[in-house]
Motif scaffolding. Structure first.
Motif, PDB file in Angstrom:
ATOM      1  N   PHE A   1      48.603  45.414  35.274  1.00 37.62           N
ATOM      2  CA  PHE A   1      47.359  44.661  35.457  1.00 37.62           C
ATOM      3  C   PHE A   1      46.406  44.934  34.276  1.00 37.62           C
ATOM      4  O   PHE A   1      45.505  45.763  34.376  1.00 37.62           O
ATOM      5  N   PRO A   2      46.602  44.268  33.167  1.00 34.73           N
ATOM      6  CA  PRO A   2      45.704  44.486  32.015  1.00 34.73           C
ATOM      7  C   PRO A   2      44.266  44.059  32.296  1.00 34.73           C
ATOM      8  O   PRO A   2      43.358  44.422  31.546  1.00 34.73           O
ATOM      9  N   GLU A   3      44.050  43.304  33.387  1.00 38.70           N
ATOM     10  CA  GLU A   3      42.693  42.853  33.714  1.00 38.70           C
ATOM     11  C   GLU A   3      41.754  44.018  34.026  1.00 38.70           C
ATOM     12  O   GLU A   3      40.536  43.863  33.957  1.00 38.70           O
ATOM     13  N   ILE A   4      42.301  45.186  34.373  1.00 39.53           N
ATOM     14  CA  ILE A   4      41.429  46.323  34.701  1.00 39.53           C
ATOM     15  C   ILE A   4      40.855  46.983  33.454  1.00 39.53           C
ATOM     16  O   ILE A   4      39.977  47.840  33.555  1.00 39.53           O
TER      17      ILE A   4
ATOM     18  N   LEU B   1      43.146  40.065  42.057  1.00 41.42           N
ATOM     19  CA  LEU B   1      41.861  40.362  42.706  1.00 41.42           C
ATOM     20  C   LEU B   1      41.918  41.710  43.419  1.00 41.42           C
ATOM     21  O   LEU B   1      40.967  42.500  43.367  1.00 41.42           O
ATOM     22  N   LEU B   2      43.041  41.998  44.090  1.00 43.78           N
ATOM     23  CA  LEU B   2      43.186  43.299  44.754  1.00 43.78           C
ATOM     24  C   LEU B   2      43.166  44.435  43.739  1.00 43.78           C
ATOM     25  O   LEU B   2      42.571  45.494  43.977  1.00 43.78           O
ATOM     26  N   ALA B   3      43.818  44.226  42.600  1.00 41.55           N
ATOM     27  CA  ALA B   3      43.814  45.256  41.552  1.00 41.55           C
ATOM     28  C   ALA B   3      42.409  45.493  41.019  1.00 41.55           C
ATOM     29  O   ALA B   3      42.003  46.637  40.793  1.00 41.55           O
ATOM     30  N   LEU B   4      41.647  44.413  40.824  1.00 41.13           N
ATOM     31  CA  LEU B   4      40.278  44.568  40.335  1.00 41.13           C
ATOM     32  C   LEU B   4      39.385  45.206  41.389  1.00 41.13           C
ATOM     33  O   LEU B   4      38.496  46.001  41.063  1.00 41.13           O
TER      34      LEU B   4
ATOM     35  N   ALA C   1      35.281  37.539  46.079  1.00 40.83           N
ATOM     36  CA  ALA C   1      36.225  36.423  46.036  1.00 40.83           C
ATOM     37  C   ALA C   1      37.305  36.572  47.118  1.00 40.83           C
ATOM     38  O   ALA C   1      37.672  35.596  47.782  1.00 40.83           O
ATOM     39  N   LEU C   2      37.815  37.796  47.312  1.00 39.74           N
ATOM     40  CA  LEU C   2      38.796  38.027  48.370  1.00 39.74           C
ATOM     41  C   LEU C   2      38.195  37.772  49.747  1.00 39.74           C
ATOM     42  O   LEU C   2      38.844  37.201  50.632  1.00 39.74           O
TER      43      LEU C   2
ATOM     44  N   ALA D   1      44.831  35.213  40.832  1.00 37.18           N
ATOM     45  CA  ALA D   1      45.730  35.368  41.975  1.00 37.18           C
ATOM     46  C   ALA D   1      45.238  36.498  42.874  1.00 37.18           C
ATOM     47  O   ALA D   1      44.468  37.369  42.454  1.00 37.18           O
ATOM     48  N   ILE D   2      45.743  36.519  44.116  1.00 32.97           N
ATOM     49  CA  ILE D   2      45.280  37.519  45.074  1.00 32.97           C
ATOM     50  C   ILE D   2      45.643  38.933  44.616  1.00 32.97           C
ATOM     51  O   ILE D   2      44.845  39.861  44.764  1.00 32.97           O
TER      52      ILE D   2
END
Length: 599
Positions: free
Chosen positions: A289-292, A313-316, A349-350, A309-310
C-alpha cells in the motif's frame, strides 16, 4: 495637529512602544513583515521538496510513491530513518527538538526564542521525512520554519519579548497559510493551538501575517483549492445520526493515536530498535500500500471523489494512522496533521459506504463523509475544533458542509477528551499538559514587557558617600537609590530615596546649626529604612518573567539592565512586586468593566 519628531520613528522608540500592551500599529507592521518572510521560507521549502523529487520520483511529483517499484518504495523509509539516526541523533538532545511541539515549548518556556541549529535541522529532516516515504506531513516543518524565522526577525531587531510571542504566532499562521493555502485556518490554528488565547492585540497582526503568507504562496502556486471535489450535498437529515456515530468512532481512533504516539514503553526502547521498527514497518506496509507514504494529499483527493478501493481505504484508516503514531513514538520528528487528515478522510469515506449499504435511499455521498472525517480527526487529535472547521471550509471550498461539520467535530473532540482521556496532541507533548500559558495570570503578564511598568527615577550610588554627594543624589528627585556593592558576589540593594532624604533632615536637625565634620561619611546600609535585595533582568523581558523571578523569597525587586555589552550595561529602571500587582489588577479591572458593559 499632532507633531512628530524624528525620534518618534527610531528603532529605539519602536522598541519602547512594543513593550506596552496597546502597541497594535507596531505589531501589525511586524505581522506584515513576518508574513512575507514566512511565505518566502515556505516557498523555498516546497521548492526543495520538488527539487528532491526530481531525482527519483515519477514526473518529479513528491507524492507519486505508487509509481515506484515495490523494492524502492520499501527501501526508502529504511534509508530515511538511517539518515535521521546518523545525522540527527549524533547531536545533543536539545538540537533534536523540531516541529510544532518545539514551537510551543520555546514559546512557553523560552519567550519565543529559537536555536539556530534546530531551525537548520528542520529543513533537511522535513525533506528526508517526506521524500523518504515516511508517513509524514509538511505542516510541522512549515510551522517551525515560519515561527523561528519570524522570531529571528525580532531577535535581530532586539525587540521586547512580548512582541516575540506575537511574532511566533504570526510565523505559525503564515506557515500554515502558505503551505496549504488556508489563511483563516492558519490564524485559528495559531491562536487556538499555539498561543491559546484570543485577543485583539494578537489577532490583527496574525491575520495580516497569514494574509501575506498566502499571497506570497499564491504568487508562486496560484490560488486553487487544495482539493477539487464535485458538487455534493448532505441531502436527508436522516444522515445526522450516522454522522454522530462516525464522530464517535473517529474520536476513539484519535485517542488511540495519541496514546500510542506518547507510549512510554515504546519510547524507552533502544534508539536503533525504535528507528528499525519505523523504517521496516513503513517499508513492509508500503510494499502493498504505497498510499500510506508521504503526506497523502493525493489519497485525500481520491477519497473525496470516491476513487479508492475499500482495501486501500482500510489501509489508510488503520495502517497509516498506526504507523504515524509509531513513527512519532519512535523519535522521528515528523508533521502529523497531513497523515491525520488522510486517516480521517479514509474513515469517513468507509463510514459513508457503510451508510449507503444500510440506507441506500437516504445516505449521502461517501465524499461528504470523507470531508467530515477529515475535519473530525484533525479536531479530535489537536483538540482544536475551530481550526479543524476552518481547514474543512478552505480545503474543500464547500460552505454547505459546515453544519454537519460542526456536529461531527464536536462529537469527535468530546469522545477523544472524555472517553479516552486525551488532551490535544501538542499540549500532551509539552511537559504532559502542564502549559503555563493556560493560566490567565501568566497570559496577561506575558503580553507586556517590563519597560511599560518599571520605575525609571533612580540613581546609582556606592555604599559609602559624603553629605554633599547625598544631597547631589537627591537633586533629580529620584524614587530609588541603587546601592552597588564592592564585589559582584554581593547583591545589589535598592533603597527608597525618601529614606535618605528623611535621614538628612533628621541629621541637620540634630546638628542644630553646627557644621558637620568634613570627613563624615554616610553608610547607606546603616541608615534607617528598608533595603530590598535585587537581581538583574533584561529590558526585553516580559512581566511574566519578572513575576516568576520575584518568586524567590530573598528578592524584593529587580533592576532592569539595558545594553548588550557587559561593560556598557546600565540600569534603566526598577520593577517591584507591587508594580506587577498594580498592572495586573488594573488590567483585570478594565476587563471586568468591559464584561459588565457587554452584559
Amino acid at each position: 495637529m499632532a507633531r512628530f519628531s524624528r525620534s518618534d520613528f527610531t528603532l529605539e522608540s519602536f522598541r519602547r512602544q512594543l513593550a506596552n500592551v496597546d502597541a497594535l500599529p507596531q505589531l501589525c507592521v511586524l505581522g506584515l513583515v513576518s508574513g512575507v518572510i514566512t511565505g518566502t521560507v515556505m516557498v523555498a521549502f516546497r521548492l526543495l521538496l520538488e527539487a528532491g523529487a526530481v531525482l527519483y520520483m515519477p514526473e518529479g511529483e513528491p507524492e507519486a510513491f505508487e509509481g515506484l517499484s515495490p523494492w524502492l518504495r520499501a527501501l526508502l523509509p529504511i534509508v530515511a530513518v538511517t539518515l535521521i539516526g546518523l545525522l540527527l541523533y549524533r547531536q545533543r538532545s536539545a538540537a533534536r527538538k523540531l516541529g510544532v511541539s518545539h514551537v510551543i515549548e520555546r514559546l512557553t518556556y523560552h519567550q519565543g526564542r529559537f536555536p539556530l541549529r534546530n531551525w537548520l535541522n528542520q529543513w533537511w529532516v522535513g525533506v528526508v521525512s517526506v521524500l523518504g516515504g515516511l508517513s509524514a506531513g509538511r505542516e510541522g516543518p512549515a510551522i517551525h520554519l515560519g515561527a523561528a524565522a519570524s522570531s529571528g526577525l525580532g531577535l535581530k531587531l532586539r525587540l521586547p519579548n512580548n512582541s516575540l510571542r506575537v511574532l511566533v504566532a504570526c510565523g505559525t499562521a503564515a506557515g500554515i497559510s502558505a503551505s496549504f493555502n488556508t489563511p483563516i485556518a492558519g490564524v485559528i490554528f495559531a491562536m487556538e493551538v499555539v498561543m491559546m488565547e484570543y485577543t485583539l492585540m494578537s489577532f490583527m497582526p496574525v491575520i495580516l501575517a497569514s494574509t501575506m503568507g498566502a499571497l506570497v504562496a499564491q504568487v508562486m502556486y496560484g490560488n486553487a483549492p487544495a482539493f477539487r471535489i464535485p458538487e455534493v450535498a448532505l441531502g436527508s437529515l436522516m444522515n445526522l445520526p450516522w454522522i454522530v456515530v462516525i464522530g464517535l468512532v473517529i474520536g476513539l481512533m484519535a485517542g488511540l493515536f495519541i496514546h500510542i504516539s506518547r507510549s512510554q514503553r515504546l519510547q524507552t526502547l533502544p534508539l536503533w530498535l525504535r528507528l528499525g521498527v519505523v523504517g521496516v514497518g513503513t517499508g513492509v506496509l508500503a510494499w502493498w500500500f504505497p498510499e500510506i507514504q508521504g503526506i497523502g494529499y493525493d489519497s485525500v483527493a481520491a477519497a473525496l471523489n470516491n476513487q479508492l478501493a475499500i482495501n486501500v481505504l482500510l489501509a489508510l484508516m488503520v495502517a497509516k494512522l498506526l504507523i504515524t503514531a509509531i513513527t512519532v513514538a519512535g523519535g522521528v520528528p515528523i508533521g502529523i496533521i497531513g497523515p491525520v487528515l488522510v486517516a480521517g478522510a479514509a474513515t469517513g469515506a468507509l463510514g459513508g459506504m457503510l451508510g449507503g449499504w444500510l440506507w441506500p435511499e437516504k445516505a449521502a455521498d461517501p465524499g461528504i463523509y470523507a470531508m467530515l472525517g477529515m475535519a473530525a480527526m484533525m479536531g479530535a487529535v489537536l483538540q482544536a475544533p475551530l481550526a479543524a472547521l476552518m481547514a474543512l471550509l478552505e480545503l474543500t471550498h464547500t460552505p454547505t458542509i459546515m453544519l454537519p461539520g460542526m456536529l461531527v467535530v464536536v462529537v469527535a473532540c468530546l469522545t477523544s477528551r472524555q472517553l479516552t482521556g486525551c488532551e490535544g496532541f501538542f499540549i500532551s507533548s509539552v511537559r504532559y499538559g502542564l502549559h503555563p500559558l493556560q493560566q490567565p495570570l501568566m497570559q496577561a503578564l506575558s503580553r507586556v514587557s517590563v519597560p511599560a511598568v518599571m520605575e525609571r527615577q533612580l540613581v546609582r550610588t556606592e555604599r559609602m558617600i559624603t553629605l554633599d554627594q547625598a544631597r547631589r543624589l537627591l537633586e533629580t528627585n529620584p524614587m530609588w537609590l541603587v546601592i552597588e556593592r564592592s564585589s559582584e558576589d554581593k547583591p545589589v540593594l535598592g533603597l527608597k530615596a525618601a529614606e535618605l532624604a528623611r535621614w538628612l533632615l533628621e541629621h541637620d536637625e540634630a546638628l542644630d546649626g553646627e557644621a558637620p565634620p568634613e570627613d563624615e561619611l554616610i553608610d547607606l546600609l546603616e541608615i534607617p529604612g528598608q533595603r530590598l535585595e535585587m537581581a538583574p533582568i533584561g529590558l526585553q523581558a516580559t512581566l511574566s518573567e519578572a513575576f516568576l523571578k520575584l518568586q524567590d523569597s530573598a528578592l524584593g525587586a529587580l533592576y532592569v539592565v539595558h545594553g548588550y555589552r557587559p561593560k556598557q550595561q546600565r540600569i534603566s529602571g526598577i520593577i517591584t512586586r507591587g508594580a506587577i500587582e498594580r498592572y495586573y489588577h488594573y488590567t483585570d479591572a478594565r476587563q471586568t468593566d468591559a464584561r459588565e458593559t457587554d452584559s
